[in-house]
Design a protein around this motif. Sequence first.
Motif, PDB file in Angstrom:
ATOM      1  N   UNK A  23       0.839  -1.199   0.000  1.00  0.00           N
ATOM      2  CA  UNK A  23       0.000   0.000   0.000  1.00  0.00           C
ATOM      3  C   UNK A  23       0.879   1.256   0.000  1.00  0.00           C
ATOM      4  N   UNK A  24       1.920   1.252   0.818  1.00  0.00           N
ATOM      5  CA  UNK A  24       2.843   2.391   0.870  1.00  0.00           C
ATOM      6  C   UNK A  24       3.490   2.623  -0.495  1.00  0.00           C
ATOM      7  N   UNK A  25       3.945   1.544  -1.119  1.00  0.00           N
ATOM      8  CA  UNK A  25       4.567   1.660  -2.440  1.00  0.00           C
ATOM      9  C   UNK A  25       3.565   2.146  -3.484  1.00  0.00           C
ATOM     10  N   UNK A  26       2.324   1.717  -3.340  1.00  0.00           N
ATOM     11  CA  UNK A  26       1.287   2.157  -4.267  1.00  0.00           C
ATOM     12  C   UNK A  26       1.031   3.657  -4.112  1.00  0.00           C
ATOM     13  N   UNK A  33      -0.881  13.934  -5.661  1.00  0.00           N
ATOM     14  CA  UNK A  33      -2.207  14.272  -6.192  1.00  0.00           C
ATOM     15  C   UNK A  33      -3.082  13.037  -6.334  1.00  0.00           C
ATOM     16  N   UNK A  34      -2.521  11.984  -6.865  1.00  0.00           N
ATOM     17  CA  UNK A  34      -3.288  10.754  -7.058  1.00  0.00           C
ATOM     18  C   UNK A  34      -3.724  10.126  -5.752  1.00  0.00           C
ATOM     19  N   UNK A  35      -2.841  10.145  -4.760  1.00  0.00           N
ATOM     20  CA  UNK A  35      -3.180   9.503  -3.489  1.00  0.00           C
ATOM     21  C   UNK A  35      -4.188  10.309  -2.677  1.00  0.00           C
ATOM     22  N   UNK A  38      -9.850   9.967  -4.128  1.00  0.00           N
ATOM     23  CA  UNK A  38     -10.436   8.655  -3.809  1.00  0.00           C
ATOM     24  C   UNK A  38     -10.727   7.787  -5.039  1.00  0.00           C
ATOM     25  N   UNK A  39     -11.178   8.389  -6.133  1.00  0.00           N
ATOM     26  CA  UNK A  39     -11.478   7.593  -7.328  1.00  0.00           C
ATOM     27  C   UNK A  39     -10.196   7.037  -7.951  1.00  0.00           C
ATOM     28  N   UNK A  40      -9.163   7.843  -7.961  1.00  0.00           N
ATOM     29  CA  UNK A  40      -7.871   7.398  -8.484  1.00  0.00           C
ATOM     30  C   UNK A  40      -7.309   6.274  -7.614  1.00  0.00           C
ATOM     31  N   UNK A  41      -7.429   6.443  -6.298  1.00  0.00           N
ATOM     32  CA  UNK A  41      -6.955   5.411  -5.359  1.00  0.00           C
ATOM     33  C   UNK A  41      -7.675   4.093  -5.588  1.00  0.00           C
ATOM     34  N   UNK A  42      -8.976   4.141  -5.784  1.00  0.00           N
ATOM     35  CA  UNK A  42      -9.753   2.924  -6.004  1.00  0.00           C
ATOM     36  C   UNK A  42      -9.277   2.199  -7.261  1.00  0.00           C
ATOM     37  N   UNK A  43      -9.107   2.948  -8.352  1.00  0.00           N
ATOM     38  CA  UNK A  43      -8.627   2.340  -9.599  1.00  0.00           C
ATOM     39  C   UNK A  43      -7.235   1.745  -9.404  1.00  0.00           C
ATOM     40  N   UNK A  44      -6.370   2.492  -8.712  1.00  0.00           N
ATOM     41  CA  UNK A  44      -5.000   2.030  -8.494  1.00  0.00           C
ATOM     42  C   UNK A  44      -4.985   0.765  -7.635  1.00  0.00           C
ATOM     43  N   UNK A  45      -5.790   0.734  -6.587  1.00  0.00           N
ATOM     44  CA  UNK A  45      -5.843  -0.446  -5.729  1.00  0.00           C
ATOM     45  C   UNK A  45      -6.357  -1.657  -6.490  1.00  0.00           C
ATOM     46  N   UNK A  60       3.405  -5.481  -9.162  1.00  0.00           N
ATOM     47  CA  UNK A  60       2.892  -4.363  -8.385  1.00  0.00           C
ATOM     48  C   UNK A  60       3.486  -3.072  -8.948  1.00  0.00           C
ATOM     49  N   UNK A  61       2.639  -2.123  -9.346  1.00  0.00           N
ATOM     50  CA  UNK A  61       3.145  -0.875  -9.931  1.00  0.00           C
ATOM     51  C   UNK A  61       3.988  -0.083  -8.933  1.00  0.00           C
TER      52      UNK A  61
END
Length: 115
Positions: A23-26, A33-35, A38-45, A60-61
């Motif tokens: 999660x930290x690396x993500x 800005x991305x973190x 919330x919508x960006x975080x959901x897609x990334x997760x 893992x990206x």
Amino acid sequence: MAEVITDAKGRKLTLRPINALAQLRLFKAMGPEGSDNPKYCLMAECAAMVADIDGVPNPLPRTEGELERAIDALDTPGVAAVMVYRAQKILETREAAEQAVQETKEGPLAISGAS
């Protein structure tokens, strides 16, 4: 054992758990800005949860570019399948918690006056 789900394209998506370090690396890959989005975080997760697509590894990206490539590989059907999986897991957890509360109220150590 890893969970495997199927998306609308018929692809097999092998899922991996996202631990605290992942999660930290993500968050680092998403940037500030991305973190905060919330919508960006959901897609990334969702993208990070997929270990492979039809046997093709999905690491893992670690950068924004890798994150974009992972989301592009999943496309809308893959992201949607992971979102549905997550929603089902949340409901299962909620139901289990509600059942545990009910059993506590009715069990041998029930608290009198609990509602």
